[in-house]
Design an enzyme around this catalytic site. Structure first.
Site, PDB file in Angstrom:
ATOM      1  N   GLY A  15       0.816  -1.211   0.000  1.00  0.00           N
ATOM      2  CA  GLY A  15       0.000   0.000   0.000  1.00  0.00           C
ATOM      3  C   GLY A  15       0.847   1.257   0.000  1.00  0.00           C
ATOM      4  N   ALA A  16       1.871   1.285  -0.871  1.00  0.00           N
ATOM      5  CA  ALA A  16       2.866   2.367  -0.814  1.00  0.00           C
ATOM      6  C   ALA A  16       2.655   3.457  -1.845  1.00  0.00           C
ATOM      7  CB  ALA A  16       4.267   1.779  -0.981  1.00  0.00           C
ATOM      8  N   ARG A  18       0.366   5.813  -1.872  1.00  0.00           N
ATOM      9  CA  ARG A  18      -0.119   7.079  -1.310  1.00  0.00           C
ATOM     10  C   ARG A  18      -0.001   7.050   0.212  1.00  0.00           C
ATOM     11  NH1 ARG A  18      -4.324   5.214  -4.260  1.00  0.00           N
ATOM     12  NH2 ARG A  18      -5.658   5.084  -2.444  1.00  0.00           N
ATOM     13  N   VAL A  67      -3.021  -7.781  -1.483  1.00  0.00           N
ATOM     14  CA  VAL A  67      -2.532  -8.696  -0.450  1.00  0.00           C
ATOM     15  C   VAL A  67      -3.586  -9.739  -0.099  1.00  0.00           C
ATOM     16  CG1 VAL A  67      -0.958  -6.967   0.478  1.00  0.00           C
ATOM     17  CG2 VAL A  67      -3.254  -7.213   1.483  1.00  0.00           C
ATOM     18  N   ASN A  93       1.512  -2.499   5.446  1.00  0.00           N
ATOM     19  CA  ASN A  93       0.782  -1.234   5.584  1.00  0.00           C
ATOM     20  C   ASN A  93      -0.564  -1.223   4.872  1.00  0.00           C
ATOM     21  OD1 ASN A  93       0.567   1.884   5.855  1.00  0.00           O
ATOM     22  ND2 ASN A  93       0.555   1.546   3.634  1.00  0.00           N
ATOM     23  N   TYR A 159     -13.091  -2.448  11.271  1.00  0.00           N
ATOM     24  CA  TYR A 159     -11.740  -1.885  11.333  1.00  0.00           C
ATOM     25  C   TYR A 159     -11.060  -2.264  12.643  1.00  0.00           C
ATOM     26  CZ  TYR A 159      -8.047   1.609  10.643  1.00  0.00           C
ATOM     27  OH  TYR A 159      -6.838   2.252  10.463  1.00  0.00           O
ATOM     28  N   ALA A 162     -10.129  -5.953  12.524  1.00  0.00           N
ATOM     29  CA  ALA A 162      -9.049  -6.254  11.585  1.00  0.00           C
ATOM     30  C   ALA A 162      -7.708  -5.779  12.123  1.00  0.00           C
ATOM     31  CB  ALA A 162      -9.349  -5.611  10.238  1.00  0.00           C
TER      32      ALA A 162
END
Length: 257
Positions: A15-16, A18, A67, A93, A159, A162
């Site tokens: 998740g790189a 942004r 992922v 991330n 959230y 998780a």
């Protein structure tokens, strides 16, 4: 941060493209690491992150893979090894937000989606990367969590669940891999200046995220650089012994809104 030297190390940041992931990727590159930039959809943003890393004199390449997808993730990890050599830093991330509804109004599909990315996805990438990480005298895994796990606020069960599961993964993995020289730690930001943070801020205030600055410690909402500073310390020689720990980036517990 100026004293941290990661030369010779290769990092994967999921998740790189942004936000926090981009901030971490750039910080790692500034410290001397080469960086594999993972993204799911925004190829243009990922290319910008790669270009920014290259401008710092480091090697970088973007890899598209969710992922939550076993085959795509396995292909990515294999490709990174071929392109860079074995990883020694993994930053889990990648993440998405929940819709902010009560348990009664949330269907199981949303819970499953968030668990698939934040927890099962982090488990998957860690499992796939471990054969590479174990090849070094010292490697590091960081799970990016959230201060949401401190309070488990209403209207955020998917959230909260998780992120809590992701932390459980990190704490378990730290014990399993200590003899392999793999340190595993957790960095847990509060609301942070990012795309996700902006959306949450609009839901709270109807305005810009910086409308919340006065409510936060030190007079501002944290930035990706604040999160990246913690990551850098964890993965560097400044941290020779610390594993299985969590660092909350929340201004002495006061970053609440």
């Amino acid at each position: 941060m100026a004293d941290i030297d990661l030369a010779g190390r290769t990092a994967l940041v999921t998740g790189a493209s942004r936000g926090i992931g981009r901030g971490i990727a750039l910080a790692l590159a500034k410290a001397g690491a080469d960086v594999a930039v993972n993204y799911t959809r925004d190829g243009e943003a990922a290319a910008e992150t790669v270009a920014a890393i290259a401008a710092l004199g480091r090697k970088a390449k973007a890899y598209q893979a969710s992922v939550a997808d076993e085959d795509a993730s396995a292909a990515m990890i294999a490709a990174i090894a071929a392109d860079f050599g074995p990883l020694s830093i993994l930053i889990n991330n990648a993440g998405v937000a929940s819709r902010g509804k009560t348990v009664a109004d949330t269907d199981a599909a949303e819970v499953e989606k968030l668990l698939a990315i934040h927890a099962v996805g982090a488990h998957r990438i860690s499992r796939l990367a471990l054969p590479q990480l174990r090849q070094h005298d010292r490697s590091d895994i960081i799970v990016i969590s959230s201060v949401a796990t401190l309070g488990h606020a209403a209207n955020g069960a998917p959230y909260n669940m998780a992120k809590a599961a992701g932390e459980a993964l990190a704490l378990t993995l730290a014990k399993e891999e200590v003899r392999s020289g793999v340190r595993v730690n957790i960095v847990a930001p509060s609301l942070t200046v990012s795309d996700m943070g902006e959306r949450l801020a609009r839901a709270i205030t109807g305005g810009d995220i910086h409308d919340l600055d006065a409510r936060f410690p030190f007079g501002r909402v944290p930035t990706p650089d604040d999160v990246a500073a913690a990551v850098l310390w964890f993965v560097s020689d400044a941290n020779p012994y610390c594993s299985g720990q969590k660092l909350n980036i929340d201004g002495a517990g006061q970053a609440r809104f």
